[in-house]
Design a protein around this motif. Structure first.
Motif, PDB file in Angstrom:
ATOM      1  N   TRP A 121      -5.384 -40.749  97.079  1.00 28.41           N
ATOM      2  CA  TRP A 121      -6.333 -40.399  98.138  1.00 28.41           C
ATOM      3  C   TRP A 121      -7.358 -41.510  98.344  1.00 28.41           C
ATOM      4  O   TRP A 121      -7.496 -42.414  97.520  1.00 28.41           O
ATOM      5  CB  TRP A 121      -7.117 -39.122  97.772  1.00 28.41           C
ATOM      6  CG  TRP A 121      -6.339 -37.858  97.832  1.00 28.41           C
ATOM      7  CD1 TRP A 121      -4.973 -37.734  97.872  1.00 28.41           C
ATOM      8  CD2 TRP A 121      -6.866 -36.535  97.860  1.00 28.41           C
ATOM      9  NE1 TRP A 121      -4.620 -36.415  97.917  1.00 28.41           N
ATOM     10  CE2 TRP A 121      -5.769 -35.649  97.906  1.00 28.41           C
ATOM     11  CE3 TRP A 121      -8.147 -36.011  97.841  1.00 28.41           C
ATOM     12  CZ2 TRP A 121      -5.930 -34.275  97.940  1.00 28.41           C
ATOM     13  CZ3 TRP A 121      -8.312 -34.654  97.872  1.00 28.41           C
ATOM     14  CH2 TRP A 121      -7.200 -33.796  97.935  1.00 28.41           C
ATOM     15  N   GLY A 122      -8.109 -41.385  99.427  1.00 27.38           N
ATOM     16  CA  GLY A 122      -9.208 -42.310  99.647  1.00 27.38           C
ATOM     17  C   GLY A 122     -10.355 -42.007  98.696  1.00 27.38           C
ATOM     18  O   GLY A 122     -10.485 -40.886  98.201  1.00 27.38           O
ATOM     19  N   ASP A 123     -11.179 -43.020  98.449  1.00 29.17           N
ATOM     20  CA  ASP A 123     -12.282 -42.854  97.501  1.00 29.17           C
ATOM     21  C   ASP A 123     -13.283 -41.796  97.961  1.00 29.17           C
ATOM     22  O   ASP A 123     -13.850 -41.063  97.142  1.00 29.17           O
ATOM     23  CB  ASP A 123     -13.007 -44.194  97.302  1.00 29.17           C
ATOM     24  CG  ASP A 123     -12.202 -45.122  96.416  1.00 29.17           C
ATOM     25  OD1 ASP A 123     -11.221 -44.628  95.809  1.00 29.17           O
ATOM     26  OD2 ASP A 123     -12.528 -46.306  96.337  1.00 29.17           O
ATOM     27  N   ASP A 124     -13.497 -41.718  99.259  1.00 30.40           N
ATOM     28  CA  ASP A 124     -14.453 -40.730  99.768  1.00 30.40           C
ATOM     29  C   ASP A 124     -14.009 -39.319  99.411  1.00 30.40           C
ATOM     30  O   ASP A 124     -14.804 -38.506  98.937  1.00 30.40           O
ATOM     31  CB  ASP A 124     -14.579 -40.860 101.297  1.00 30.40           C
ATOM     32  CG  ASP A 124     -15.413 -42.078 101.672  1.00 30.40           C
ATOM     33  OD1 ASP A 124     -15.952 -42.711 100.739  1.00 30.40           O
ATOM     34  OD2 ASP A 124     -15.510 -42.377 102.860  1.00 30.40           O
TER      35      ASP A 124
END
Lengths: 204, 204
Positions: free
Chosen positions: B112-115
DNA sequence: ATTAAAATTAGATAATCATCGAAGTTTAGA
DNA sequence: TCTAAACTTCGATGATTATCTAATTTTAAT
């Protein structure tokens, strides 16, 4: 038997809603434990364990057996069973009625010396024992008061004695033994019924 | 079903071992209540009640229904029943095994993305939901994660879905609805089985 | 867009309480 | 009578937490 009010269940919940005390409940299940022993197992100091033992004992979760300088504590399974039973009514607990709220005037009504009244006030509230006295002198006073719960010339089975004393404090066994030890009650040799000793019938 | 460890029961006990919260449990029994309503009845401020509601909700003791600006809370009888059942083992609770102690590395393993990872970290610990997100954006992220608990192309009964989600948080009904609302799962018109929507099968 | 209602969050304060070291108490034994 | 062991009590400290006011968010309605 008596109804449990919200305040009473709350006390039991608070007694048990602590990590250390929850562990101690496990340790004192099915075997007696001393303070020093538990302090070692849980890696805490004796004063800390003593503090927790006192919290559990004061709400009647523990039974106590004294032997020399040691105190053996064990879970009071009966009290615990009661707690479990009352938990089932947790959503529908009655309020405490105003009538049974904080009232210690009954102490003043006793025909006793002021010193003894003062001692009684230390250990009781609303007609219940907050904690068991350690000092012999104090336990005698408490026992004299407990003796007033019984009728002269009547014989009580152990079960009946326990039923009466458990209203006062969960560790009814210790109370019962004190009544005999300090001479307020007698029992038949080798077990059997209990009765008030005549010279103490008046409660003085 | 799963075993309850000491730490988990302790959380439930702490949630309920407070005078105000015990009263609130009574208020939310058999009827929905709003924060404002309970604040009035208990003569406390809304933030205070909100604080307590959150404590009860976070351990799954409450169900939530939202309607406009109001939030209707009610006792989650199922969760409460479980609590009552586990209380019976209070003397013999197992320790938490080292293997299941604090481990959030599984979040890093997500593709997933870090956010999104950061958001997930806010609400979870050890694979469980600490609390339900309020912000839509956050709830979407949580729902995407929840969707990974299900297998593609398999049909689940409502009961099965609930059983899986209840491991994550006591308010499984809200989680289930979110999964559908945000399009991660579908169900037959008029009720029936649930299944993952194909485009979300990969969990991304 | 503004406003209003309901709820939550943030930040501060005060009370409670778990824990500790030090001192006191009780009991048994030398 | 002195000492040692077990436990409790005292006093202090640090952590937790219930509660409040003020500010923010969310939703619905004007």
């Amino acid at each position: 038997m008596d109804i449990m009010h919200r305040g009473e269940l709350l006390e039991l919940l608070k007694a048990v809603a602590d990590e250390t005390r929850l562990k101690m409940v496990g340790l004192m299940h099915q075997q007696e434990r001393t303070v020093t022993e538990m302090a070692g197992l849980l890696e805490l100091t004796e004063p800390t364990i003593s503090h927790h033992v006192s919290k559990l004992h004061n709400v009647g979760f523990l039974r106590l057996r004294m032997a020399g300088t040691q105190r053996f504590y064990q879970l009071n399974e009966i009290r615990l069973a009661k707690f479990k039973a009352y938990i089932n009514t947790i959503e529908a607990l009655p309020e405490e009625s105003a009538a049974e709220k904080s009232d210690d005037s009954w102490i003043n009504a006793l025909n006793w010396g002021d010193d003894d009244k003062k001692i009684l006030r230390i250990y009781t509230r609303n007609g219940k024992l907050l904690k068991l006295p350690l000092k012999d002198k104090h336990m005698v006073v408490v026992s004299r008061w407990l003796a007033m719960l019984f009728q002269p010339s009547i014989r009580y089975s152990e079960k009946e004695v326990n039923a009466i004393l458990t209203q006062i404090h969960g560790d009814y066994a210790t109370l019962r033994r004190s009544l005999v030890e300090y001479g307020f009650m007698r029992r038949e040799r080798g077990g059997g019924d209990y009765w008030l000793t005549p010279e103490n019938e008046s409660g003085k």
